[in-house]
Design a protein around this motif. Structure first.
Motif, PDB file in Angstrom:
ATOM      1  N   ALA A  48      37.194  40.042  24.106  1.00 52.20           N
ATOM      2  CA  ALA A  48      36.593  39.090  24.005  1.00 52.20           C
ATOM      3  C   ALA A  48      36.825  38.614  25.757  1.00 52.20           C
ATOM      4  N   ILE A  49      38.070  38.240  26.616  1.00 51.63           N
ATOM      5  CA  ILE A  49      37.851  37.981  27.295  1.00 51.63           C
ATOM      6  C   ILE A  49      38.160  39.020  28.801  1.00 51.63           C
ATOM      7  N   MET A  50      37.347  40.232  28.275  1.00 51.43           N
ATOM      8  CA  MET A  50      36.615  41.291  29.410  1.00 51.43           C
ATOM      9  C   MET A  50      35.217  41.664  28.892  1.00 51.43           C
ATOM     10  N   HIS A  51      34.734  41.639  28.220  1.00 53.20           N
ATOM     11  CA  HIS A  51      33.646  41.663  28.167  1.00 53.20           C
ATOM     12  C   HIS A  51      32.486  41.851  28.433  1.00 53.20           C
ATOM     13  N   ASP A  52      32.765  40.238  29.232  1.00 53.49           N
ATOM     14  CA  ASP A  52      31.423  40.642  30.488  1.00 53.49           C
ATOM     15  C   ASP A  52      31.930  40.899  31.755  1.00 53.49           C
ATOM     16  N   LEU A  53      32.886  41.951  32.027  1.00 57.73           N
ATOM     17  CA  LEU A  53      33.099  42.672  33.244  1.00 57.73           C
ATOM     18  C   LEU A  53      32.185  43.470  33.670  1.00 57.73           C
ATOM     19  N   LEU A  54      31.988  44.562  33.140  1.00 55.28           N
ATOM     20  CA  LEU A  54      30.651  45.800  33.469  1.00 55.28           C
ATOM     21  C   LEU A  54      29.782  45.555  33.671  1.00 55.28           C
ATOM     22  N   GLU A  55      29.179  44.152  32.597  1.00 52.79           N
ATOM     23  CA  GLU A  55      27.807  43.791  33.213  1.00 52.79           C
ATOM     24  C   GLU A  55      27.406  42.673  34.160  1.00 52.79           C
ATOM     25  N   ASP A  56      28.456  41.868  34.162  1.00 49.79           N
ATOM     26  CA  ASP A  56      28.066  40.958  35.220  1.00 49.79           C
ATOM     27  C   ASP A  56      29.493  40.353  36.590  1.00 49.79           C
ATOM     28  N   THR A  57      30.160  41.548  36.925  1.00 43.75           N
ATOM     29  CA  THR A  57      30.889  42.116  37.710  1.00 43.75           C
ATOM     30  C   THR A  57      31.657  42.594  38.655  1.00 43.75           C
ATOM     31  N   LYS A  58      31.597  42.959  39.789  1.00 47.50           N
ATOM     32  CA  LYS A  58      31.850  44.234  39.953  1.00 47.50           C
ATOM     33  C   LYS A  58      32.947  44.974  39.552  1.00 47.50           C
ATOM     34  N   TYR A  59      34.101  44.864  38.900  1.00 53.28           N
ATOM     35  CA  TYR A  59      35.011  45.073  38.181  1.00 53.28           C
ATOM     36  C   TYR A  59      34.168  46.917  37.671  1.00 53.28           C
TER      37      TYR A  59
END
Length: 141
Positions: A48-59
């Motif tokens: 839940a904490i990480m769910h948008d990292l790949l789609e919305d950031t450069k992570y």
């Protein structure tokens, strides 16, 4: 490597304030959901904490450096939760999450909590977004 501490660290580093608060609300919904089996809750909170990292950031998570089955599982769930907007519709993306429930139930629970949060943010919820999420719910239910 993966744990709630790690998830919070990368979330603080990569998300803007709005996305960070969204991820924390999604994690809160997960923590309060008594339907999620107790042995899955910790991984669901991490996701839940990480769910948008790949789609919305450069992570970029270390997909090939998972050191154990649990890390590998979280990596696979993160990939499942990351929609390829160029090659899939929102509905087909949700259908894939639902069809993967037996193997990756954490992705399913997190996506439901994510949609719940988007629908609950009435001050920023546009009619178009509301219609998108309401039309998409049957693909998960």
């Amino acid at each position: 490597m993966f744990g709630i501490k790690y998830a919070l660290k990368v979330a603080k580093e990569y998300y803007d304030d709005k996305t960070y608060h969204h991820a924390m609300r999604v994690a809160g919904y997960i923590a309060q959901n008594n339907m999620i089996p107790k042995d899955k809750v910790n991984n669901c909170i991490i996701l839940a904490i990480m769910h948008d990292l790949l789609e919305d950031t450069k992570y970029e998570f270390p997909i090939d450096s998972a050191t154990d089955d649990e890390e590998w599982h979280i990596n696979e769930c993160l990939k499942l939760l990351t929609r390829d907007k160029k090659n899939s519709t929102y509905e087909s993306y949700l259908q894939k999450i639902k069809e993967s429930f037996d193997k990756y139930p954490e992705a399913y629970w997190v996506k439901l909590a994510d949609m719940k949060d988007h629908l609950a943010q009435t001050e920023t919820l546009t009619e178009k977004l509301r219609d998108k999420y309401l039309a998409a719910l049957p693909y998960l239910l």
